[in-house]
Design a protein around this motif. Structure first.
Motif, PDB file in Angstrom:
ATOM      1  N   VAL A 239       0.704  -1.082   0.132  1.00 40.83           N
ATOM      2  CA  VAL A 239       0.110   0.033  -0.089  1.00 40.83           C
ATOM      3  C   VAL A 239       0.756   1.239   0.044  1.00 40.83           C
ATOM      4  O   VAL A 239       0.599   2.454  -0.731  1.00 40.83           O
ATOM      5  CB  VAL A 239      -1.042  -0.085   1.098  1.00 40.83           C
ATOM      6  CG1 VAL A 239      -1.766   1.348   1.235  1.00 40.83           C
ATOM      7  CG2 VAL A 239      -2.070  -1.197   0.890  1.00 40.83           C
ATOM      8  N   THR A 240       1.967   1.192   0.810  1.00 43.79           N
ATOM      9  CA  THR A 240       2.791   2.475   0.798  1.00 43.79           C
ATOM     10  C   THR A 240       3.491   2.799  -0.495  1.00 43.79           C
ATOM     11  O   THR A 240       3.616   3.724  -0.918  1.00 43.79           O
ATOM     12  CB  THR A 240       3.967   2.164   1.992  1.00 43.79           C
ATOM     13  OG1 THR A 240       3.129   2.127   3.291  1.00 43.79           O
ATOM     14  CG2 THR A 240       4.662   3.553   2.048  1.00 43.79           C
ATOM     15  N   ILE A 241       3.904   1.575  -1.253  1.00 41.08           N
ATOM     16  CA  ILE A 241       4.710   1.899  -2.504  1.00 41.08           C
ATOM     17  C   ILE A 241       3.647   2.496  -3.596  1.00 41.08           C
ATOM     18  O   ILE A 241       4.089   3.251  -4.193  1.00 41.08           O
ATOM     19  CB  ILE A 241       5.326   0.436  -2.793  1.00 41.08           C
ATOM     20  CG1 ILE A 241       6.579   0.116  -2.141  1.00 41.08           C
ATOM     21  CG2 ILE A 241       5.716   0.608  -4.341  1.00 41.08           C
ATOM     22  CD1 ILE A 241       7.134  -1.462  -2.222  1.00 41.08           C
ATOM     23  N   ILE A 242       2.538   1.812  -3.622  1.00 40.29           N
ATOM     24  CA  ILE A 242       1.702   2.414  -4.680  1.00 40.29           C
ATOM     25  C   ILE A 242       1.201   3.588  -4.253  1.00 40.29           C
ATOM     26  O   ILE A 242       0.885   4.600  -4.903  1.00 40.29           O
ATOM     27  CB  ILE A 242       0.437   1.582  -4.710  1.00 40.29           C
ATOM     28  CG1 ILE A 242       0.720  -0.121  -4.892  1.00 40.29           C
ATOM     29  CG2 ILE A 242      -0.577   1.884  -5.703  1.00 40.29           C
ATOM     30  CD1 ILE A 242       1.533  -0.019  -6.271  1.00 40.29           C
ATOM     31  N   THR A 243       1.054   4.128  -2.979  1.00 44.73           N
ATOM     32  CA  THR A 243       0.575   5.406  -2.327  1.00 44.73           C
ATOM     33  C   THR A 243       1.726   6.492  -3.144  1.00 44.73           C
ATOM     34  O   THR A 243       1.444   7.415  -3.501  1.00 44.73           O
ATOM     35  CB  THR A 243       0.447   5.433  -1.023  1.00 44.73           C
ATOM     36  OG1 THR A 243      -0.528   4.637  -0.413  1.00 44.73           O
ATOM     37  CG2 THR A 243       0.210   6.802  -0.506  1.00 44.73           C
TER      38      THR A 243
END
Length: 265
Positions: free
Chosen positions: A82-86
């Protein structure tokens, strides 16, 4: 009203609005614009800088989850994806946000659309046979969708918690998990947002510090932290006792009401 009280009010606004679907960035932008006379672009940067108080709230409230994150592979995988895509979605949007705010872009408009989406989400869940899932039932494609939703919150007026909680509810995640894991995903995303703000908006941050002083920022941040702890606890208790569609209707109504007040108030 003296400067100290203005900063406390800004902190309270951040501490409440971060965890509701009303875009804390926009609320702090509007509040600091009217109370401190900040240009909207500078006020937007200040709003992201204020995330430090909400990060503190989340870290303290979810300290046990954070302590076990490397022991819980599912949670670690969730946070990483989720953090990478965010970051992939959110950083470019943040870079163009200054130009948006300097033109005819009105941050209240996206909040209205989010509120409408939440209400339709609630209607869909109420009248469909959606299967309620645990957080651990989420698949990789679901996590990518959550990352995109959270990344879009870099746009002024788009609520991070509103985007992630509503996406989880739409995916059938039970309300308590939707709130809890949305708030956990907030921590690394907000750290990235603060870092991005410092990297790309140094002049804006320097101006704010020169205006309120080195002691002013901590006052606002601590206010946001304390109020944020109370707000998180209240919302998680609310999520335990309510059906998904009721939560959607409630959050959607709040988003639309605040947006209309911002437009016509």
């Amino acid at each position: 009203m003296d400067l100290l009280m203005k900063l406390i009010i800004i902190g309270i606004v951040q501490g409440i609005s971060e965890w509701l679907p009303i875009s804390s960035k926009t609320q702090v932008l509007l509040t600091s614009h009217f109370l401190l006379g900040l240009d909207v672009a500078i006020a937007y940067s200040f709003g992201l800088f204020m995330e430090m108080g909400s990060i503190g709230s989340a870290v303290i409230y979810f300290r046990k989850d954070i302590a076990n994150v490397f022991k819980d592979r599912k949670l670690l995988f969730y946070l990483v994806i989720v953090t990478i895509i965010t970051g992939i979605v959110g950083v470019p949007l943040y870079i163009v946000s200054d130009k948006l705010l300097q033109n005819a872009y009105n941050p209240a408009i996206p909040m209205i659309f989010l509120g409408i989406a939440l209400i339709f989400d609630g209607i869909y869940i109420r009248f469909s046979r959606i299967k309620i899932r645990e957080f651990r039932d989420l698949r990789t494609k679901d996590l990518i969708l959550l990352g995109i939703a959270q990344g879009l919150a870099a746009l002024p007026g788009v609520s991070r918690s509103g985007m992630t909680v509503s996406t989880m509810l739409f995916l059938g995640v039970k309300p308590e998990d939707a709130f809890r894991y949305s708030y956990l995903a907030y921590i690394p995303a907000a750290l990235g947002a603060v870092g991005t703000t410092i990297l790309f908006s140094k002049s804006n941050i320097s101006y704010v510090i020169s205006l309120v002083g080195l002691t002013g920022i901590p006052i606002a941040v601590i206010s946001a932290l304390v109020i944020g702890l109370v707000t998180i606890d209240v919302l998680l208790r609310f999520a335990k006792k309510r059906n998904i569609y009721i939560i959607d209707f409630t959050l959607g109504g709040i988003a639309i009401l605040i947006s209309l007040l911002a437009l016509f108030g």
